[in-house]
Motif scaffolding. Structure first.
Motif, PDB file in Angstrom:
ATOM      1  N   ASP A 181      19.355 126.584  22.618  1.00 45.49           N
ATOM      2  CA  ASP A 181      20.256 125.506  22.676  1.00 45.49           C
ATOM      3  C   ASP A 181      21.182 125.372  21.389  1.00 45.49           C
ATOM      4  O   ASP A 181      22.001 124.635  21.096  1.00 45.49           O
ATOM      5  CB  ASP A 181      19.593 124.187  22.538  1.00 45.49           C
ATOM      6  CG  ASP A 181      18.816 124.103  21.218  1.00 45.49           C
ATOM      7  OD1 ASP A 181      18.860 125.091  20.349  1.00 45.49           O
ATOM      8  OD2 ASP A 181      18.764 122.788  20.654  1.00 45.49           O
ATOM      9  N   LYS A 182      21.380 127.026  20.995  1.00 45.28           N
ATOM     10  CA  LYS A 182      22.318 127.098  19.892  1.00 45.28           C
ATOM     11  C   LYS A 182      23.743 127.718  20.578  1.00 45.28           C
ATOM     12  O   LYS A 182      23.202 128.613  21.473  1.00 45.28           O
ATOM     13  CB  LYS A 182      21.999 127.929  18.816  1.00 45.28           C
ATOM     14  CG  LYS A 182      20.475 127.528  18.241  1.00 45.28           C
ATOM     15  CD  LYS A 182      20.897 126.156  17.559  1.00 45.28           C
ATOM     16  CE  LYS A 182      19.355 125.651  16.818  1.00 45.28           C
ATOM     17  NZ  LYS A 182      18.446 125.535  17.798  1.00 45.28           N
ATOM     18  N   LYS A 183      24.833 127.696  19.871  1.00 49.85           N
ATOM     19  CA  LYS A 183      26.249 128.178  20.283  1.00 49.85           C
ATOM     20  C   LYS A 183      26.650 128.658  19.109  1.00 49.85           C
ATOM     21  O   LYS A 183      26.610 128.218  18.001  1.00 49.85           O
ATOM     22  CB  LYS A 183      27.267 127.105  20.905  1.00 49.85           C
ATOM     23  CG  LYS A 183      26.463 126.581  22.257  1.00 49.85           C
ATOM     24  CD  LYS A 183      27.590 125.426  22.656  1.00 49.85           C
ATOM     25  CE  LYS A 183      26.800 124.832  24.034  1.00 49.85           C
ATOM     26  NZ  LYS A 183      27.655 124.012  24.486  1.00 49.85           N
ATOM     27  N   ARG A 231      23.832 117.750  21.435  1.00 50.52           N
ATOM     28  CA  ARG A 231      22.943 116.764  22.092  1.00 50.52           C
ATOM     29  C   ARG A 231      23.613 115.840  22.462  1.00 50.52           C
ATOM     30  O   ARG A 231      23.932 115.078  21.653  1.00 50.52           O
ATOM     31  CB  ARG A 231      21.736 116.443  21.265  1.00 50.52           C
ATOM     32  CG  ARG A 231      20.788 117.823  20.746  1.00 50.52           C
ATOM     33  CD  ARG A 231      19.616 117.462  19.716  1.00 50.52           C
ATOM     34  NE  ARG A 231      18.789 118.635  19.633  1.00 50.52           N
ATOM     35  CZ  ARG A 231      19.228 119.581  18.617  1.00 50.52           C
ATOM     36  NH1 ARG A 231      20.467 119.279  17.994  1.00 50.52           N
ATOM     37  NH2 ARG A 231      18.526 120.433  18.344  1.00 50.52           N
ATOM     38  N   SER A 279      24.727 123.049  17.606  1.00 52.09           N
ATOM     39  CA  SER A 279      23.822 122.704  18.704  1.00 52.09           C
ATOM     40  C   SER A 279      24.670 121.443  19.228  1.00 52.09           C
ATOM     41  O   SER A 279      25.463 120.633  18.510  1.00 52.09           O
ATOM     42  CB  SER A 279      22.409 122.478  18.599  1.00 52.09           C
ATOM     43  OG  SER A 279      22.235 121.520  17.521  1.00 52.09           O
ATOM     44  N   GLU A 285      24.297 123.800  12.772  1.00 47.22           N
ATOM     45  CA  GLU A 285      22.947 124.339  12.252  1.00 47.22           C
ATOM     46  C   GLU A 285      23.180 125.287  10.893  1.00 47.22           C
ATOM     47  O   GLU A 285      22.371 125.252   9.946  1.00 47.22           O
ATOM     48  CB  GLU A 285      21.945 124.907  13.370  1.00 47.22           C
ATOM     49  CG  GLU A 285      22.138 123.916  14.464  1.00 47.22           C
ATOM     50  CD  GLU A 285      21.145 122.915  14.613  1.00 47.22           C
ATOM     51  OE1 GLU A 285      20.437 122.860  13.424  1.00 47.22           O
ATOM     52  OE2 GLU A 285      21.008 121.963  15.336  1.00 47.22           O
TER      53      GLU A 285
END
Length: 278
Positions: free
Chosen positions: A174-176, A197, A195, A204
C-alpha cells in the motif's frame, strides 16, 4: 501467571475478553494488522504472559528487537518479563493524563526509558511553494530497490516502523513512491514514500541522501507530492509524524501549512539483558 507462544488470533481475543469481564477500563497500545499478526503467529514470533484479571503482554519479533503490546485492566502487579533482547514499547496519547503517567511509571519500574517522542502534524490545504525543479533532475514513481534499501540505512528501526526484511512485500503493498534522480547519471537523490487511506495521505518516509543535502531537494519532493494530490477534489488531508527533536523537518512542514495536533507517540526502550532484580 500463564506464559507461552501465541498460536492464533483467537487466543489473543480470548484473553482480552477475560480481561474485559473485570469491568475495568482496558488500556492498550495494540495495533498489529491482521496480515502481520498471522505472519508472526506462523513463525512463532509472539510470546505472551497473562496475569488473570490484570494484564496481557505480547512480545512480537521485529528486526533485531522485540516490540511490546499490552492490554492492562489493573496496574498492580504489572511486569514485563526479563529478556536478552532490546524491548520497545510505543504509547499513544492525545494529552498527558493520569493513565498515561501510570503506564510510564510502570515501564520505568521495569527499566524502560523514554527513547523518543513524535507528534502528529496535519495539513488540510498544503501551501505549495512551487520550487522550480532544476533541468538536472527528474522524478520517478517506481518502487525503486535502492530507495527501499536506503530506508534501512537512514531511519531508526526502533521508532520508524521499518519493515522486517521478510515482510518487505507486505510493507510495499500500500506504499507509493516519489523518487528524485540526477538526469546526468540517473543517481537517486532522495525519496518520499507515502500511503493513502481514504482521503488521508501519510508520509511514511522521506529523505535526501546525506551528500545531496542543502540543495533544496526536500522542497522539490514536497512540492511534487502536493502538486500531485493537494487539489484532490475529495478534500484530502496530509499527515506526517515528526520527531520532536527534528527541528529541520518541523520547519519544512510548517512552511507547507502543517499544524501540530494533540496526538503524540512516546517510544520507550529497555536495553538487552537488564535484570529486574537489581
Amino acid at each position: 501467571m500463564q506464559k507461552g507462544w501465541i498460536s492464533s488470533a483467537e487466543q489473543i481475543e480470548s484473553y482480552v475478553e477475560e480481561l474485559k469481564k473485570t469491568g475495568r477500563k482496558l488500556l492498550t497500545n495494540y495495533y498489529l494488522d491482521a496480515e502481520k499478526l498471522q505472519a508472526l503467529i506462523k513463525e512463532r514470533g509472539i510470546s505472551y504472559d497473562y496475569k488473570e484479571g490484570k494484564y496481557l503482554n505480547l512480545l512480537c519479533r521485529e528486526e533485531g528487537f522485540l516490540r511490546l503490546y499490552f492490554y492492562i485492566a489493573a496496574f498492580d502487579g504489572f511486569n514485563v518479563e526479563e529478556s536478552n533482547e532490546i524491548v520497545v514499547c510505543d504509547l499513544f496519547s492525545r494529552e498527558e493524563n493520569e493513565e498515561l503517567e501510570k503506564i510510564m511509571e510502570k515501564l520505568d519500574a521495569c527499566y524502560f526509558h523514554q527513547y523518543a517522542c513524535f507528534e502528529k502534524w496535519r495539513a488540510k490545504c498544503p501551501k505549495q511553494l512551487l520550487e522550480s525543479a532544476s533541468q538536472e533532475v527528474a522524478f520517478g514513481y517506481e518502487k525503486d530497490q535502492e530507495a527501499i534499501n536506503l530506508i534501512f540505512e537512514i531511519f531508526d528501526k526502533y521508532t520508524d516502523y521499518l519493515p522486517r526484511k521478510c515482510d518487505i512485500a507486505m510493507f510495499l503493498k500500500d506504499k507509493k513512491f516519489i523518487n528524485i534522480y540526477a538526469k546526468e547519471d540517473d543517481r537517486l537523490l532522495g525519496c518520499l514514500i507515502y500511503s493513502q487511506r481514504g482521503k488521508e495521505y501519510t508520509i511514511e518516509f522521506y529523505y535526501v541522501r546525506p551528500e545531496e543535502r542543502g540543495k533544496r531537494i526536500s522542497y522539490l519532493l514536497h512540492d511534487h507530492y502536493y502538486q500531485k494530490y493537494a487539489k484532490d477534489e475529495r478534500g484530502g488531508k496530509f499527515v506526517s509524524w515528526i520527531n520532536t527533536n527534528n527541528l529541520k523537518s518541523i520547519l519544512i512542514h510548517q512552511r507547507y501549512n502543517y499544524q501540530k495536533l494533540e496526538l503524540k507517540k512516546y517510544t520507550y526502550l529497555r536495553d538487552a539483558n537488564i535484570s529486574l532484580h537489581k
